[in-house]
Design an enzyme around this catalytic site. Sequence first.
Site, PDB file in Angstrom:
ATOM      1  N   TYR A 150      52.204  24.703  43.582  1.00 16.59           N
ATOM      2  CA  TYR A 150      50.798  24.314  43.413  1.00 16.59           C
ATOM      3  C   TYR A 150      50.708  23.368  42.226  1.00 16.59           C
ATOM      4  O   TYR A 150      51.259  23.647  41.161  1.00 16.59           O
ATOM      5  CB  TYR A 150      49.944  25.565  43.159  1.00 16.59           C
ATOM      6  CG  TYR A 150      48.487  25.282  42.873  1.00 16.59           C
ATOM      7  CD1 TYR A 150      47.656  24.760  43.855  1.00 16.59           C
ATOM      8  CD2 TYR A 150      47.933  25.567  41.620  1.00 16.59           C
ATOM      9  CE1 TYR A 150      46.298  24.511  43.594  1.00 16.59           C
ATOM     10  CE2 TYR A 150      46.584  25.330  41.365  1.00 16.59           C
ATOM     11  CZ  TYR A 150      45.780  24.802  42.344  1.00 16.59           C
ATOM     12  OH  TYR A 150      44.447  24.572  42.093  1.00 16.59           O
ATOM     13  N   ASP A 245      56.144  19.455  36.745  1.00 17.25           N
ATOM     14  CA  ASP A 245      54.854  20.104  36.507  1.00 17.25           C
ATOM     15  C   ASP A 245      55.107  21.382  35.719  1.00 17.25           C
ATOM     16  O   ASP A 245      55.413  22.429  36.276  1.00 17.25           O
ATOM     17  CB  ASP A 245      54.151  20.400  37.837  1.00 17.25           C
ATOM     18  CG  ASP A 245      52.789  21.059  37.622  1.00 17.25           C
ATOM     19  OD1 ASP A 245      52.457  21.372  36.449  1.00 17.25           O
ATOM     20  OD2 ASP A 245      52.076  21.270  38.614  1.00 17.25           O
ATOM     21  N   LYS A 273      47.582  25.063  30.516  1.00 15.25           N
ATOM     22  CA  LYS A 273      47.613  26.490  30.173  1.00 15.25           C
ATOM     23  C   LYS A 273      47.958  26.757  28.700  1.00 15.25           C
ATOM     24  O   LYS A 273      47.080  26.667  27.855  1.00 15.25           O
ATOM     25  CB  LYS A 273      48.523  27.216  31.159  1.00 15.25           C
ATOM     26  CG  LYS A 273      47.947  27.074  32.582  1.00 15.25           C
ATOM     27  CD  LYS A 273      48.550  27.957  33.630  1.00 15.25           C
ATOM     28  CE  LYS A 273      47.698  27.926  34.884  1.00 15.25           C
ATOM     29  NZ  LYS A 273      48.259  27.249  36.036  1.00 15.25           N
TER      30      LYS A 273
HETATM   31  C1  LIG Z   1      47.592  26.191  36.965  1.00 12.70           C
HETATM   32  C2  LIG Z   1      48.447  25.090  37.464  1.00 12.70           C
HETATM   33  C3  LIG Z   1      47.932  23.810  37.732  1.00 12.70           C
HETATM   34  C4  LIG Z   1      46.470  23.511  37.690  1.00 12.70           C
HETATM   35  O1  LIG Z   1      45.934  23.670  36.436  1.00 12.70           O
HETATM   36  P1  LIG Z   1      44.312  23.867  36.299  1.00 12.70           P
HETATM   37  O2  LIG Z   1      44.110  23.873  34.840  1.00 12.70           O
HETATM   38  O3  LIG Z   1      44.014  25.146  36.980  1.00 12.70           O
HETATM   39  O4  LIG Z   1      43.700  22.706  36.975  1.00 12.70           O
HETATM   40  C5  LIG Z   1      48.818  22.812  38.066  1.00 12.70           C
HETATM   41  N1  LIG Z   1      50.134  23.049  38.163  1.00 12.70           N
HETATM   42  C6  LIG Z   1      50.658  24.264  37.928  1.00 12.70           C
HETATM   43  C7  LIG Z   1      52.128  24.459  38.026  1.00 12.70           C
HETATM   44  C8  LIG Z   1      49.835  25.323  37.594  1.00 12.70           C
HETATM   45  O5  LIG Z   1      50.364  26.541  37.403  1.00 12.70           O
END
Ligand SMILES: *Cc1c(COP(=O)(O)O)cnc(C)c1O
Length: 436
Positions: A150, A245, A273
């Site tokens: 994701y 990511d 995060k």
């Molecule tokens: C949480 C997450 C996102 C999205 O971040 P948001 O702040 O919720 O938009 C993108 N990539 C990864 C790997 C994530 O865990």
Amino acid sequence: MNLKSKKTDYKSKDLFKSAKRSIPGGVNSPVRAFKAVGGTPVFFEKAKGAYLFDVDGNKYIDYIMSWGPMLLGHGHKTVVNTIKKQVDKALTFGAPTELEVQLAEKICSIVPGMEMIRMVNSGTEATMSAIRLARAYSGRDKIVKFEGCYHGHSDSLLVKAGSGALTMGEPSSPGVPECLAAHTITLPYNDISKVSNLFDQLGSQIAAIIVEPVVGNMNCIPPIPGFLEKLRECCTKHDALLIADEVMTGFRVSSKGAMAHYKVSPDLICLGKVIGGGLPVGAFGGKKSIMELISPSGSVYQAGTLSGNPIAMACGLATIDLITKEDFLNPVIENTKSLCEGLSQAAKNHNISFTTNQAGTMWGYFFSTEAKVTSYDQVMACDTDKFKRFYHSMLDQGVYFAPASFEAGFMSSAHTKEDIDYTIEAANKAFSALQN
Ligand SMILES: *Cc1c(COP(=O)(O)O)cnc(C)c1O
């Protein structure tokens, strides 16, 4: 450990009823709605350290930590005091501040390959912008992602996405134009030969690979040896960019991130995060030669009214200062290991097919007959009925795990050995109930 069994949830039930009248599904992010486990989502009031307190007066040990950011636990004194001081100065300027420079320099000094960085407000913005930049840099449209990974909810990346999207049974969402989705190629994570084959066929059309170096959005799946290395090799050979990511893995898998841990160099890196320490922050960055294409130094447009917000920057800086101290992370990793081992042993005691994965302070558990879960298909084959029953039994005993089997778990420095022992003991009871 004074966690009483869950007695009441009247207020949560009432609030959820009201919420559904004015908010779609009653929540502002799908997985919170408890669709995967049934029942009523818990409405929270406050949090301290490793604990959550709900509106009905119940206390829980938190293993979600707001889906990763709270590596220091909730309400860390230094962080909270830093924020309070900054609030007195200003909430936002929409103009440059020293705090942005400090956070940028700090992250660039820690994360290998981060030569320049741009702050945004969420992980979604970070990955969306990184994809635009990669397309502009390469002059190509196609991107490669992996099933179950994701990367936020932007159109190009909401193709066979993980977590919420998996749970809701909508691998790709209505509203994403087919012509855009057609440029996103999805491959199975940890399948090395499929990556090679694809690049042999289409290498010259691919702008970038985007990958979660450890997947945290189809439960927790670390890379098999050679997988990340192969991505690097294919990208280098075909002049495509490798986008790591690290929104979830950054500062969690190791203090320098997951790519540093696995010794693979990305071209671009997305963060989120943990770098906000609980406030809305994302960032993307990497090689200077690529990042200089971003406006205003280059022509690839990207902007944000609240990007680099002073409160969020102050919170991020205070958090990163604390978590990058030597010997901060190791005890948290050790506690994560103890929890995984304890849960596995408890399952074994009750003859339950169960296995765990761990990558630093991220972890996951599976009701699986496999010795090790390394693929999306294996995650999908897990026993969701056992998961639901286990989940609710743990919740009733005051242990707040992620309410879906496609989510990772998160440890913080506030969790104590006593918390972990309590959790394992609760799991023993939950597994025992599953046998009946
Ligand atoms: C949480 C997450 C996102 C999205 O971040 P948001 O702040 O919720 O938009 C993108 N990539 C990864 C790997 C994530 O865990």
